[in-house]
Scaffold this motif. Structure first.
Motif, PDB file in Angstrom:
ATOM      1  N   THR A   1       1.312  -1.433   0.133  1.00  0.00           N
ATOM      2  CA  THR A   1       0.477  -0.156   0.183  1.00  0.00           C
ATOM      3  C   THR A   1       0.551   1.429   0.304  1.00  0.00           C
ATOM      4  O   THR A   1       0.843   2.068  -0.813  1.00  0.00           O
ATOM      5  CB  THR A   1      -0.780   0.087   0.736  1.00  0.00           C
TER       6      THR A   1
ATOM      7  N   ILE B   1      -6.180   8.151  -2.325  1.00  0.00           N
ATOM      8  CA  ILE B   1      -6.581   6.788  -1.998  1.00  0.00           C
ATOM      9  C   ILE B   1      -5.980   5.838  -1.727  1.00  0.00           C
ATOM     10  O   ILE B   1      -6.297   5.096  -0.569  1.00  0.00           O
ATOM     11  CB  ILE B   1      -7.788   6.202  -3.395  1.00  0.00           C
TER      12      ILE B   1
ATOM     13  N   ALA C   1      -5.272   6.147   2.138  1.00  0.00           N
ATOM     14  CA  ALA C   1      -6.536   5.378   3.158  1.00  0.00           C
ATOM     15  C   ALA C   1      -5.852   4.142   2.921  1.00  0.00           C
ATOM     16  O   ALA C   1      -7.116   3.863   4.273  1.00  0.00           O
ATOM     17  CB  ALA C   1      -7.184   6.042   2.732  1.00  0.00           C
ATOM     18  N   GLU C   2      -5.078   3.494   2.149  1.00  0.00           N
ATOM     19  CA  GLU C   2      -4.857   2.303   2.345  1.00  0.00           C
ATOM     20  C   GLU C   2      -3.706   1.893   3.422  1.00  0.00           C
ATOM     21  O   GLU C   2      -4.205   0.313   3.229  1.00  0.00           O
ATOM     22  CB  GLU C   2      -4.681   1.450   0.615  1.00  0.00           C
TER      23      GLU C   2
ATOM     24  N   HIS D   1      -8.602   4.463   8.756  1.00  0.00           N
ATOM     25  CA  HIS D   1      -8.697   4.663   7.223  1.00  0.00           C
ATOM     26  C   HIS D   1      -8.740   6.020   6.615  1.00  0.00           C
ATOM     27  O   HIS D   1      -9.425   5.740   5.807  1.00  0.00           O
ATOM     28  CB  HIS D   1      -8.478   3.589   7.040  1.00  0.00           C
TER      29      HIS D   1
ATOM     30  N   VAL E   1     -13.118   5.359   6.175  1.00  0.00           N
ATOM     31  CA  VAL E   1     -13.014   4.183   4.897  1.00  0.00           C
ATOM     32  C   VAL E   1     -13.873   3.258   5.389  1.00  0.00           C
ATOM     33  O   VAL E   1     -13.109   2.717   6.706  1.00  0.00           O
ATOM     34  CB  VAL E   1     -12.015   4.110   4.169  1.00  0.00           C
TER      35      VAL E   1
ATOM     36  N   TYR F   1     -12.578   2.968  -0.397  1.00  0.00           N
ATOM     37  CA  TYR F   1     -11.484   3.929  -0.469  1.00  0.00           C
ATOM     38  C   TYR F   1     -11.340   4.752  -1.552  1.00  0.00           C
ATOM     39  O   TYR F   1     -10.953   6.344  -0.880  1.00  0.00           O
ATOM     40  CB  TYR F   1     -10.375   3.247  -1.193  1.00  0.00           C
TER      41      TYR F   1
ATOM     42  N   ASN G   1     -14.366   8.329   2.268  1.00  0.00           N
ATOM     43  CA  ASN G   1     -13.275   8.760   2.503  1.00  0.00           C
ATOM     44  C   ASN G   1     -12.897  10.482   2.931  1.00  0.00           C
ATOM     45  O   ASN G   1     -12.639  11.043   1.435  1.00  0.00           O
ATOM     46  CB  ASN G   1     -12.238   8.330   0.829  1.00  0.00           C
TER      47      ASN G   1
ATOM     48  N   PRO H   1     -11.263  -4.010   0.871  1.00  0.00           N
ATOM     49  CA  PRO H   1     -11.992  -2.559   2.388  1.00  0.00           C
ATOM     50  C   PRO H   1     -10.841  -3.552   2.912  1.00  0.00           C
ATOM     51  O   PRO H   1     -10.350  -4.448   3.230  1.00  0.00           O
ATOM     52  CB  PRO H   1     -12.369  -2.695   2.549  1.00  0.00           C
TER      53      PRO H   1
END
Length: 203
Positions: free
Chosen positions: A88, A106, A109-110, A117, A120, A124, A130, A153
């Motif tokens: 990630t 994006i 957020a992972e 996150h 989320v 994402y 998000n 997710p």
């Protein structure tokens, strides 16, 4: 629709961060994406420390059974998680270097930079979930459409084997060490300690 304005100081910090990632520093959308992330993080955001953490975390360093102590039998599952986390962070770096502002947010957020996150739960790429994308829209005025999830997710991460209650999780460090290459493993055990301390009664 009124838009949020990035200060000159925030723009300078964003450019320092991007330069450390060897990403373009003349891409206004990317600079705004970093500033939006900075605003959500608050005063703890530091350009050099964040860049160093991302670069360090993108390197997959497997752990051995001895390093996990009583959880040595779960070394395969732990290394699988560490490898996924490193992947990630590689996405974050790749998106930044390619000047892809939305993909950058994006990918952020992972990662495990935020225990939640950034809001989320399932997708994402959905700006309704998000918070990074929502903050970015506040700066740009763009209404980003919800997209299909690029990857499963966080809730879809395979769970490690159950741990008997007689075993206690490794002690948490006194302070968070974001640059420790094994911080992700400790983060994982700390975050899931409540749900992992169960006994399989065979039912």
């Amino acid at each position: 629709m009124a838009t949020t304005v990035a200060t000159l100081s925030e723009q300078r910090q964003a450019k320092v961060f991007l330069s450390l990632l060897h990403a373009p520093t003349n891409n206004n959308q990317l600079i705004i994406a970093v500033v939006a992330w900075m605003r959500l993080t608050g005063r703890t955001w530091d350009a050099r420390l964040m860049a160093q953490r991302i670069l360090t975390s993108s390197v997959y360093t497997p752990v051995s059974a001895s390093e996990l102590g009583p959880y040595g039998y779960a070394v395969a599952e732990t290394n699988q998680l560490l490898q996924r986390l490193a992947a990630t962070y590689k996405l974050v770096i790749a998106a930044a270097r390619n000047g892809l502002a939305v993909d950058f947010l994006i990918a952020l957020a992972e990662t495990n930079l935020s225990p939640t996150h950034y809001g989320v739960t399932t997708n994402y790429a959905d700006p309704r979930q998000n918070q990074l994308l929502a903050a970015y829209s506040g700066f740009t005025g763009l209404q980003l459409p919800a997209q299909e999830p690029l990857r499963p997710p966080a809730s879809a991460t395979p769970k490690p084997p159950k741990i008997p209650t007689v075993l206690q999780p490794p002690p948490s460090p006194a302070t968070a060490d974001y640059l420790d290459p094994y911080a992700s493993a400790r983060f994982y055990w700390d975050r899931h300690s409540r749900t992992l301390q169960t006994v399989d009664d065979g039912r």
